[in-house]
Design an enzyme around this catalytic site. Structure first.
Site, PDB file in Angstrom:
ATOM      1  N   HIS A  61       0.841  -1.191   0.000  1.00  0.00           N
ATOM      2  CA  HIS A  61       0.000   0.000   0.000  1.00  0.00           C
ATOM      3  C   HIS A  61       0.877   1.241   0.000  1.00  0.00           C
ATOM      4  CE1 HIS A  61       0.756  -0.660   4.356  1.00  0.00           C
ATOM      5  NE2 HIS A  61       0.831   0.670   4.377  1.00  0.00           N
ATOM      6  N   ALA A  62       0.224   2.389  -0.134  1.00  0.00           N
ATOM      7  CA  ALA A  62       0.874   3.697  -0.008  1.00  0.00           C
ATOM      8  C   ALA A  62      -0.008   4.545   0.895  1.00  0.00           C
ATOM      9  CB  ALA A  62       1.030   4.365  -1.373  1.00  0.00           C
TER      10      ALA A  62
END
Length: 136
Positions: free
Chosen positions: A51-52
Protein backbone atom coordinates in the site's frame (compact mmCIF):
# COMPACT_ATOMS: atom_id res chain seq x y z
CA UNK A 1 8.85 13.13 -8.37
CA UNK A 2 8.40 11.77 -4.85
CA UNK A 3 11.55 10.74 -3.02
CA UNK A 4 11.50 7.01 -2.29
CA UNK A 5 13.08 6.70 1.13
CA UNK A 6 16.21 7.21 3.17
CA UNK A 7 18.12 5.10 5.68
CA UNK A 8 18.73 7.14 8.83
CA UNK A 9 21.31 6.01 11.38
CA UNK A 10 20.19 5.98 14.98
CA UNK A 11 22.48 6.51 17.96
CA UNK A 12 23.99 3.23 19.11
CA UNK A 13 25.10 3.40 22.72
CA UNK A 14 27.45 0.48 23.34
CA UNK A 15 27.36 -0.86 26.87
CA UNK A 16 28.73 -4.18 28.18
CA UNK A 17 25.34 -4.72 29.89
CA UNK A 18 23.58 -4.44 26.51
CA UNK A 19 23.41 -1.86 23.77
CA UNK A 20 20.78 0.86 23.57
CA UNK A 21 19.38 2.73 20.59
CA UNK A 22 17.00 5.67 20.68
CA UNK A 23 14.84 7.43 18.08
CA UNK A 24 13.47 10.85 18.94
CA UNK A 25 10.89 12.86 17.04
CA UNK A 26 12.41 16.00 15.60
CA UNK A 27 15.87 14.44 15.77
CA UNK A 28 16.33 11.17 13.86
CA UNK A 29 12.59 10.95 13.11
CA UNK A 30 11.66 14.12 11.19
CA UNK A 31 8.00 14.17 12.25
CA UNK A 32 5.84 14.00 15.37
CA UNK A 33 5.07 10.36 16.17
CA UNK A 34 1.32 9.70 16.51
CA UNK A 35 1.25 5.92 16.27
CA UNK A 36 3.64 3.04 16.96
CA UNK A 37 3.03 -0.53 15.81
CA UNK A 38 5.06 -3.65 15.17
CA UNK A 39 4.74 -6.66 12.89
CA UNK A 40 6.07 -10.08 13.94
CA UNK A 41 5.58 -13.82 13.39
CA UNK A 42 5.35 -13.29 9.62
CA UNK A 43 5.17 -16.76 8.03
CA UNK A 44 7.89 -17.73 5.56
CA UNK A 45 7.12 -16.47 2.06
CA UNK A 46 4.50 -13.94 3.19
CA UNK A 47 4.73 -10.19 2.64
CA UNK A 48 3.30 -7.15 4.39
CA UNK A 49 2.60 -3.62 3.24
CA UNK A 50 1.34 -3.54 -0.31
CA UNK A 51 0.00 0.00 0.00
CA UNK A 52 0.87 3.70 -0.01
CA UNK A 53 -0.18 6.56 2.23
CA UNK A 54 -1.49 9.87 0.97
CA UNK A 55 -0.26 11.85 3.99
CA UNK A 56 1.35 9.64 6.65
CA UNK A 57 5.13 9.30 6.68
CA UNK A 58 6.60 6.24 8.38
CA UNK A 59 9.91 5.28 9.92
CA UNK A 60 10.56 1.52 9.74
CA UNK A 61 13.09 -0.33 11.93
CA UNK A 62 14.08 -4.01 12.04
CA UNK A 63 14.39 -4.27 15.81
CA UNK A 64 15.11 -7.99 15.47
CA UNK A 65 16.03 -10.13 12.47
CA UNK A 66 15.80 -8.81 8.95
CA UNK A 67 13.45 -8.08 6.08
CA UNK A 68 13.47 -6.19 2.79
CA UNK A 69 11.41 -3.08 2.09
CA UNK A 70 10.81 -2.28 -1.58
CA UNK A 71 9.70 1.27 -2.35
CA UNK A 72 8.12 2.32 -5.65
CA UNK A 73 7.02 5.77 -6.84
CA UNK A 74 5.90 4.60 -10.34
CA UNK A 75 9.15 5.93 -11.86
CA UNK A 76 11.69 3.88 -9.93
CA UNK A 77 11.92 1.08 -7.39
CA UNK A 78 14.49 0.69 -4.66
CA UNK A 79 14.92 -2.12 -2.14
CA UNK A 80 16.39 -1.71 1.33
CA UNK A 81 17.57 -4.58 3.50
CA UNK A 82 16.79 -3.69 7.09
CA UNK A 83 18.84 -5.79 9.49
CA UNK A 84 20.30 -3.41 12.09
CA UNK A 85 18.26 -2.13 15.05
CA UNK A 86 20.26 1.11 14.93
CA UNK A 87 19.03 2.06 11.45
CA UNK A 88 15.60 3.10 10.25
CA UNK A 89 14.05 3.67 6.85
CA UNK A 90 12.14 6.91 6.39
CA UNK A 91 9.30 6.36 3.92
CA UNK A 92 7.80 9.49 2.43
CA UNK A 93 4.18 10.01 1.45
CA UNK A 94 2.77 8.67 -1.82
CA UNK A 95 5.34 5.87 -1.99
CA UNK A 96 4.18 2.28 -2.49
CA UNK A 97 5.84 -0.10 -0.05
CA UNK A 98 6.13 -3.86 0.22
CA UNK A 99 7.88 -5.70 3.07
CA UNK A 100 9.10 -9.24 2.39
CA UNK A 101 11.79 -11.84 3.02
CA UNK A 102 11.26 -11.77 6.79
CA UNK A 103 13.81 -13.82 8.69
CA UNK A 104 12.65 -16.14 11.43
CA UNK A 105 11.93 -14.08 14.53
CA UNK A 106 11.99 -10.74 12.70
CA UNK A 107 10.23 -7.82 14.36
CA UNK A 108 9.34 -4.76 12.28
CA UNK A 109 8.73 -1.58 14.29
CA UNK A 110 6.93 1.32 12.59
CA UNK A 111 6.75 4.89 13.87
CA UNK A 112 3.90 6.64 12.05
CA UNK A 113 3.28 10.35 11.68
CA UNK A 114 -0.51 10.04 11.83
CA UNK A 115 -3.08 8.01 13.75
CA UNK A 116 -4.72 5.21 11.76
CA UNK A 117 -7.03 6.56 9.04
CA UNK A 118 -8.32 4.13 6.41
CA UNK A 119 -8.88 7.04 3.99
CA UNK A 120 -5.11 7.72 4.01
CA UNK A 121 -4.37 4.29 2.49
CA UNK A 122 -4.16 3.47 -1.21
CA UNK A 123 -4.47 -0.33 -1.22
CA UNK A 124 -4.65 -1.19 -4.93
CA UNK A 125 -1.58 -0.58 -7.07
CA UNK A 126 -3.67 0.43 -10.11
CA UNK A 127 -5.45 3.06 -7.97
CA UNK A 128 -2.06 4.22 -6.72
CA UNK A 129 -0.69 4.69 -10.24
CA UNK A 130 -3.83 6.56 -11.33
CA UNK A 131 -3.71 8.85 -8.26
CA UNK A 132 0.01 9.58 -8.66
CA UNK A 133 -0.47 10.50 -12.31
CA UNK A 134 -3.40 12.81 -11.44
CA UNK A 135 -1.83 14.30 -8.28
CA UNK A 136 1.96 14.01 -8.45
Amino acid sequence: MTKLGEIIELPKIIDPRGNLTVAEQGQQVPFDISRVYWVYDVPSGEHRGGHAHRHCREYIVAVSGSFTVTLDNTHEKQSFLLNHPYQGLLVETKVWRTLEDFSSGAVCLVLAEDPFDEDDYIREYSDYVREIIQNP
